[in-house]
Design an enzyme around this catalytic site. Structure first.
Site, PDB file in Angstrom:
ATOM      1  N   GLY A 117       0.812  -1.217   0.000  1.00  0.00           N
ATOM      2  CA  GLY A 117       0.000   0.000   0.000  1.00  0.00           C
ATOM      3  C   GLY A 117       0.840   1.259   0.000  1.00  0.00           C
ATOM      4  N   CYS A 118       1.918   1.243   0.758  1.00  0.00           N
ATOM      5  CA  CYS A 118       2.799   2.413   0.842  1.00  0.00           C
ATOM      6  C   CYS A 118       3.498   2.660  -0.487  1.00  0.00           C
ATOM      7  CB  CYS A 118       3.803   2.232   1.973  1.00  0.00           C
ATOM      8  SG  CYS A 118       2.993   2.093   3.584  1.00  0.00           S
TER       9      CYS A 118
END
Length: 157
Positions: free
Chosen positions: A45-46
């Site tokens: 996600g990052c």
């Protein structure tokens, strides 16, 4: 954990990026500063979020908006993350989580049955005077850069 709210004064900070450059909230000529707190370098996600901000960095710069990504880790993890994904956005290390704690985004998390402390994915839009104009909580990484640009556009109207 009490996340800072719209209208509150943003805490000052002094954090370093992968090259040892120091970033301070007060050191800006930009109309707005976007602080995006993300949990951890090189996680799925990052990576999505950081890549989207990197792809849009020229648009943010043209619109006089400064972008700073904040997470734990150190210069080494930031360097590896930036090099692996060709990131152009400023990412700084909050290795002791003092800044994340001051903004109220560091606290208990639950993931796959585990309970641990970490950074909650949160973004703040801050004006030149240091006032928080908008807070995005529980951010979904995909499409977030465009979402931030949309809010700033509405703030300017």
């Amino acid at each position: 954990m009490e996340i800072l709210k719209k209208g509150e004064k943003a805490p000052q900070f002094s954090l370093k990026d992968k090259d040892g450059n120091v970033y301070r909230l007060k050191d800006t000529s930009s109309e707005y500063t976007v602080l995006f707190f993300y949990p951890k370098d090189s996680t799925p996600g990052c990576t999505i979020e950081a890549k989207e901000f990197s792809e849009a960095v020229a648009t943010f710069n043209r619109r006089k908006i400064r972008l700073i990504g904040i997470s734990g880790g150190d210069q080494k993890s930031k360097t590896k993350f930036c090099e692996k994904h060709e990131l152009k956005v400023a990412l700084v290390s909050d290795s002791d989580f003092a800044v994340s704690t001051a903004y109220g985004v560091y606290g208990e998390k639950k993931f796959m049955g585990r309970v641990f402390d970490g950074i909650h994915r949160t973004t703040f839009i801050i004006n030149k005077a240091g006032k928080i104009l908008h807070v995005f909580e529980k951010v979904k990484p995909a499409g977030h850069a465009d979402e931030v640009l949309g809010v700033i556009k509405s703030l300017r109207q």
